[in-house]
Motif scaffolding. Structure first.
Motif, mmCIF file in Angstrom:
data_model
loop_
_atom_site.group_PDB
_atom_site.id
_atom_site.type_symbol
_atom_site.label_atom_id
_atom_site.label_comp_id
_atom_site.label_asym_id
_atom_site.label_seq_id
_atom_site.Cartn_x
_atom_site.Cartn_y
_atom_site.Cartn_z
ATOM 1 N N MET A 1 0.881 -1.249 0.242
ATOM 2 C CA MET A 1 0.461 -0.133 -0.261
ATOM 3 C C MET A 1 0.989 1.103 0.336
ATOM 4 O O MET A 1 1.502 1.323 1.060
ATOM 5 C CB MET A 1 -0.613 0.322 1.173
ATOM 6 C CG MET A 1 -2.180 0.977 0.936
ATOM 7 S SD MET A 1 -3.052 -0.345 2.483
ATOM 8 C CE MET A 1 -2.636 -0.311 3.426
ATOM 9 N N SER A 2 0.807 2.032 -1.017
ATOM 10 C CA SER A 2 1.793 3.496 -1.115
ATOM 11 C C SER A 2 0.713 4.463 -0.399
ATOM 12 O O SER A 2 0.236 4.379 -0.974
ATOM 13 C CB SER A 2 1.807 3.525 -2.816
ATOM 14 O OG SER A 2 0.896 4.114 -3.274
ATOM 15 N N PRO A 12 -4.945 11.026 6.452
ATOM 16 C CA PRO A 12 -4.232 10.165 5.785
ATOM 17 C C PRO A 12 -4.836 8.961 4.618
ATOM 18 O O PRO A 12 -5.431 8.020 5.284
ATOM 19 C CB PRO A 12 -2.870 9.263 6.106
ATOM 20 C CG PRO A 12 -3.213 9.407 7.497
ATOM 21 C CD PRO A 12 -4.235 10.422 7.940
ATOM 22 N N SER A 13 -3.818 8.518 3.737
ATOM 23 C CA SER A 13 -4.891 7.620 2.763
ATOM 24 C C SER A 13 -3.870 6.714 1.957
ATOM 25 O O SER A 13 -3.377 7.590 1.470
ATOM 26 C CB SER A 13 -6.350 7.751 1.683
ATOM 27 O OG SER A 13 -5.811 8.647 1.255
ATOM 28 N N ALA A 14 -3.963 5.662 1.539
ATOM 29 C CA ALA A 14 -3.302 5.179 1.007
ATOM 30 C C ALA A 14 -4.376 4.317 0.252
ATOM 31 O O ALA A 14 -5.381 3.861 0.077
ATOM 32 C CB ALA A 14 -2.777 4.006 1.575
ATOM 33 N N LYS A 15 -3.989 3.770 -1.818
ATOM 34 C CA LYS A 15 -4.076 3.579 -2.614
ATOM 35 C C LYS A 15 -3.331 2.378 -3.017
ATOM 36 O O LYS A 15 -1.684 2.364 -2.879
ATOM 37 C CB LYS A 15 -5.006 4.532 -3.980
ATOM 38 C CG LYS A 15 -4.912 5.733 -3.368
ATOM 39 C CD LYS A 15 -5.399 6.775 -4.655
ATOM 40 C CE LYS A 15 -6.052 8.045 -3.974
ATOM 41 N NZ LYS A 15 -6.007 8.435 -5.200
ATOM 42 N N GLY A 16 -4.166 1.580 -3.480
ATOM 43 C CA GLY A 16 -3.905 0.300 -4.272
ATOM 44 C C GLY A 16 -4.203 -1.151 -4.574
ATOM 45 O O GLY A 16 -5.524 -0.584 -5.009
ATOM 46 N N THR A 17 -3.944 -2.293 -5.339
ATOM 47 C CA THR A 17 -4.462 -2.648 -5.858
ATOM 48 C C THR A 17 -4.400 -3.961 -5.021
ATOM 49 O O THR A 17 -3.396 -4.708 -4.436
ATOM 50 C CB THR A 17 -4.534 -3.239 -7.433
ATOM 51 O OG1 THR A 17 -3.299 -4.035 -7.377
ATOM 52 C CG2 THR A 17 -4.545 -2.160 -7.944
ATOM 53 N N ARG A 28 -9.057 2.038 -1.951
ATOM 54 C CA ARG A 28 -8.469 3.397 -1.253
ATOM 55 C C ARG A 28 -8.612 3.331 0.679
ATOM 56 O O ARG A 28 -9.474 2.561 0.548
ATOM 57 C CB ARG A 28 -8.747 4.879 -1.799
ATOM 58 C CG ARG A 28 -8.502 5.987 -0.974
ATOM 59 C CD ARG A 28 -9.317 7.143 -1.459
ATOM 60 N NE ARG A 28 -9.773 8.045 -0.603
ATOM 61 C CZ ARG A 28 -9.839 9.592 -0.834
ATOM 62 N NH1 ARG A 28 -9.387 9.749 -2.042
ATOM 63 N NH2 ARG A 28 -10.004 10.111 0.562
ATOM 64 N N VAL A 29 -7.816 3.262 1.135
ATOM 65 C CA VAL A 29 -7.915 3.611 2.599
ATOM 66 C C VAL A 29 -7.655 4.819 2.982
ATOM 67 O O VAL A 29 -6.619 5.281 3.116
ATOM 68 C CB VAL A 29 -6.988 2.384 3.484
ATOM 69 C CG1 VAL A 29 -7.506 2.846 4.557
ATOM 70 C CG2 VAL A 29 -7.172 0.511 2.647
ATOM 71 N N THR A 30 -8.357 5.013 3.856
ATOM 72 C CA THR A 30 -8.826 6.298 5.285
ATOM 73 C C THR A 30 -8.476 6.104 6.075
ATOM 74 O O THR A 30 -9.297 5.444 6.754
ATOM 75 C CB THR A 30 -9.526 6.953 3.941
ATOM 76 O OG1 THR A 30 -9.610 7.393 2.949
ATOM 77 C CG2 THR A 30 -9.729 8.953 4.960
ATOM 78 N N GLY A 31 -7.926 6.532 6.543
ATOM 79 C CA GLY A 31 -7.412 6.015 7.827
ATOM 80 C C GLY A 31 -6.231 5.101 8.377
ATOM 81 O O GLY A 31 -6.106 4.890 7.310
ATOM 82 N N GLU A 32 -6.711 5.102 8.949
ATOM 83 C CA GLU A 32 -5.433 3.821 10.218
ATOM 84 C C GLU A 32 -6.019 2.285 9.803
ATOM 85 O O GLU A 32 -7.080 2.250 10.997
ATOM 86 C CB GLU A 32 -4.707 4.075 11.177
ATOM 87 C CG GLU A 32 -2.899 3.022 11.547
ATOM 88 C CD GLU A 32 -2.656 3.494 12.654
ATOM 89 O OE1 GLU A 32 -1.988 2.741 12.398
ATOM 90 O OE2 GLU A 32 -3.155 4.446 12.757
ATOM 91 N N VAL A 67 -12.099 4.598 6.879
ATOM 92 C CA VAL A 67 -13.425 3.977 5.531
ATOM 93 C C VAL A 67 -12.286 3.551 3.688
ATOM 94 O O VAL A 67 -10.992 3.525 3.688
ATOM 95 C CB VAL A 67 -13.584 5.101 5.218
ATOM 96 C CG1 VAL A 67 -14.451 5.195 3.997
ATOM 97 C CG2 VAL A 67 -14.857 5.949 6.395
ATOM 98 N N VAL A 68 -12.722 2.258 3.595
ATOM 99 C CA VAL A 68 -11.872 2.209 2.471
ATOM 100 C C VAL A 68 -13.244 1.897 1.960
ATOM 101 O O VAL A 68 -14.243 1.416 1.649
ATOM 102 C CB VAL A 68 -12.441 -0.077 2.566
ATOM 103 C CG1 VAL A 68 -11.580 -1.103 1.252
ATOM 104 C CG2 VAL A 68 -10.890 0.163 3.754
#
Length: 305
Positions: A1-2, A12-17, A28-32, A67-68
């Motif tokens: 997850m970058s 903070p959010s992270a995106k990936g597949t 996409r994940v927002t938060g931890e 949140v996903v």
């Protein structure tokens, strides 16, 4: 997850597949994740839409619920498959994708599902399998029965301004769904029963354009638009199985919603203990049309789990 370089402030959010068989599901994940509160997994409508119009749900991460968002197979950032036959696109495919996503992201032991429109019955069907980590279920603006949905669409269309319904019928009979006249008549319905904001919010327009750019899934399972369902879902219903859901459930709809009370009521009546909140100034998108009350209702439900 970058990490997402465009993320700002406290979210903070992270995106990936993640792999889904030979395909990829974008998320996409927002938060931890795993920081104490269950993840809220947002399941978009369509079928064949994208996560964009549900992005405001990311605000719930400010209150501690990660949140996903994800794009279902065939659209958005997930693998596109425009050459697949219509029989490839099934409810079971998307159920498998959802189960795979929560497993791959490591939230299968602690999560809440938010299913909007088509995402509602999809999440309800997931809940029927009694996943041990599913803490809560939100069914927003969703049909439990597409035959009932179609009956209500016919009623709402008949109440449109004079000539509008006739224009729709004429072009549907001819199959001329891309004519300017048909699109204008369609917009009359959408402005009443899908999104009553003017202009339409950017996030909603983004999802709308994603369907337009690749309508493979939408056409196969739904049809040319919200109210003319001629795809594989037209006879699908989960009404008779709703009583098997034991997950705490919140049901959401708008007073002017295309998901009318007749469409939504089975969730409230058949899921034990389900709570139903009606948004008086909304149609199909209360999270966009009444964002502050929506956040209050959601936060209250999540705190009570």
């Amino acid at each position: 997850m970058s990490p997402d370089p465009s993320a700002k402030g406290p979210l903070p959010s992270a995106k990936g597949t993640v792999p889904f068989g030979e395909y990829r599901t974008w998320y996409r994940v927002t938060g931890e994740l795993g920081a104490g509160r269950p993840a809220l997994v947002a399941v978009h409508g369509g079928p064949g839409s994208t996560h964009d119009y549900l992005l405001p749900l990311a605000r719930l991460a400010e209150d501690g619920w990660p949140v996903v968002h994800y794009d279902q197979l065939g659209n958005g950032g997930s693998t596109h498959l425009p050459d697949k036959d219509t029989d490839f696109w099934t409810v079971e495919l998307f159920l498998d994708e959802l189960a795979n996503l929560v497993e791959k992201l490591g939230v299968a032991d602690d999560y809440v599902l938010f299913g909007q429109s088509w995402g509602g019955p999809l999440c309800a069907r997931h809940a029927m399998t009694a996943p041990p980590g599913l803490r809560g279920l939100v069914v927003a603006n969703a049909p439990a029965s597409y035959p009932v949905w179609l009956e209500e669409m016919a009623r709402l269309r008949a109440e449109l301004p004079p000539g509008t319904h006739e224009t729709l019928l004429r072009h549907e009979a001819a199959g001329t769904y891309d004519s300017e006249e048909y699109l204008a008549a369609m917009r009359v319905f959408y402005d009443r029963h899908v999104c009553r904001l003017t202009p339409w919010p950017r996030d909603f327009l983004s999802s709308f354009m994603e369907i337009y750019n690749d309508p493979t899934v939408y056409y196969a399972m739904n049809g040319p638009n919200e109210f003319h369902v001629i795809g594989s879902l037209k006879d699908w219903s989960i009404v008779e199985e709703l009583h098997t859901i034991s997950t705490p459930t919140l049901v959401i709809s708008g007073r002017h919603d295309e998901a009318t009370p007749a469409v939504v009521r089975p969730y409230h009546e058949r899921i034990p203990g389900a709570r139903w909140e009606v948004f008086e100034d909304s149609s199909h998108l209360p999270h966009l049309e009444e964002p502050e009350r929506f956040r209050e209702v959601m936060t209250d439900f999540l705190k009570g789990l």
